[in-house]
Design a protein around this motif. Structure first.
Motif, mmCIF file in Angstrom:
data_model
loop_
_atom_site.group_PDB
_atom_site.id
_atom_site.type_symbol
_atom_site.label_atom_id
_atom_site.label_comp_id
_atom_site.label_asym_id
_atom_site.label_seq_id
_atom_site.Cartn_x
_atom_site.Cartn_y
_atom_site.Cartn_z
ATOM 1 N N ASN A 62 1.024 -1.063 -0.058
ATOM 2 C CA ASN A 62 -0.002 -0.512 0.162
ATOM 3 C C ASN A 62 1.061 1.624 -0.073
ATOM 4 O O ASN A 62 0.354 2.104 0.540
ATOM 5 C CB ASN A 62 -1.051 -0.263 1.472
ATOM 6 C CG ASN A 62 -2.419 -0.946 1.298
ATOM 7 O OD1 ASN A 62 -2.714 -1.087 0.316
ATOM 8 N ND2 ASN A 62 -2.212 -1.250 2.178
ATOM 9 N N ARG A 63 1.548 1.371 -0.380
ATOM 10 C CA ARG A 63 3.076 2.020 -0.362
ATOM 11 C C ARG A 63 3.064 2.982 -1.852
ATOM 12 O O ARG A 63 3.174 2.479 -2.942
ATOM 13 C CB ARG A 63 4.476 2.508 0.285
ATOM 14 C CG ARG A 63 3.909 1.541 1.682
ATOM 15 C CD ARG A 63 5.251 1.878 2.582
ATOM 16 N NE ARG A 63 4.948 1.169 4.104
ATOM 17 C CZ ARG A 63 4.489 2.519 5.190
ATOM 18 N NH1 ARG A 63 4.063 3.134 4.814
ATOM 19 N NH2 ARG A 63 3.987 1.138 6.086
ATOM 20 N N ILE A 107 -3.876 5.844 -8.096
ATOM 21 C CA ILE A 107 -3.745 6.856 -6.910
ATOM 22 C C ILE A 107 -2.925 7.400 -6.644
ATOM 23 O O ILE A 107 -2.714 8.021 -5.172
ATOM 24 C CB ILE A 107 -2.906 4.791 -6.432
ATOM 25 C CG1 ILE A 107 -3.816 3.684 -5.709
ATOM 26 C CG2 ILE A 107 -1.512 4.929 -5.216
ATOM 27 C CD1 ILE A 107 -2.893 1.889 -6.490
ATOM 28 N N SER A 147 -4.954 7.697 8.837
ATOM 29 C CA SER A 147 -5.127 6.098 8.713
ATOM 30 C C SER A 147 -5.932 5.532 8.682
ATOM 31 O O SER A 147 -5.618 5.496 10.887
ATOM 32 C CB SER A 147 -3.666 5.339 8.145
ATOM 33 O OG SER A 147 -4.287 4.369 7.584
#
Length: 81
Positions: free
Chosen positions: A3-4, A46, A77
């Motif tokens: 997810n980076r 994204i 988050s």
């Protein structure tokens, strides 16, 4: 799940490497092209989302975090447990 943005960069380069494989048969190449197009479209979304979050962070840093940012632009988050 990765997810980076650095993980996204790795995925994009892996996709490029697969497309650059000289041993790909035509049917496999067509499949990889479809996959690469889908990956590219998701990657664009994204990156665009990251740009919005970066702009929100810059705004918060410049004007202070006094709760004036809409909740949708939350920089925190919410990890699922």
């Amino acid at each position: 799940m990765k997810n980076r943005l650095t993980d996204l960069n790795d995925i994009l380069f892996e996709t490029l490497e697969r497309l650059n494989d000289d041993d790909l048969m035509e049917t496999s190449l067509d499949k990889e092209l479809q996959r690469a197009k889908a990956i590219s479209q998701v990657a664009t979304n994204i990156v665009n989302n990251a740009q919005v979050l970066l702009a929100a962070q810059k705004h918060a840093d410049e004007f202070g975090r006094n709760g004036s940012l809409p909740g949708i632009l939350s920089l925190e988050s919410k990890a699922k447990k």
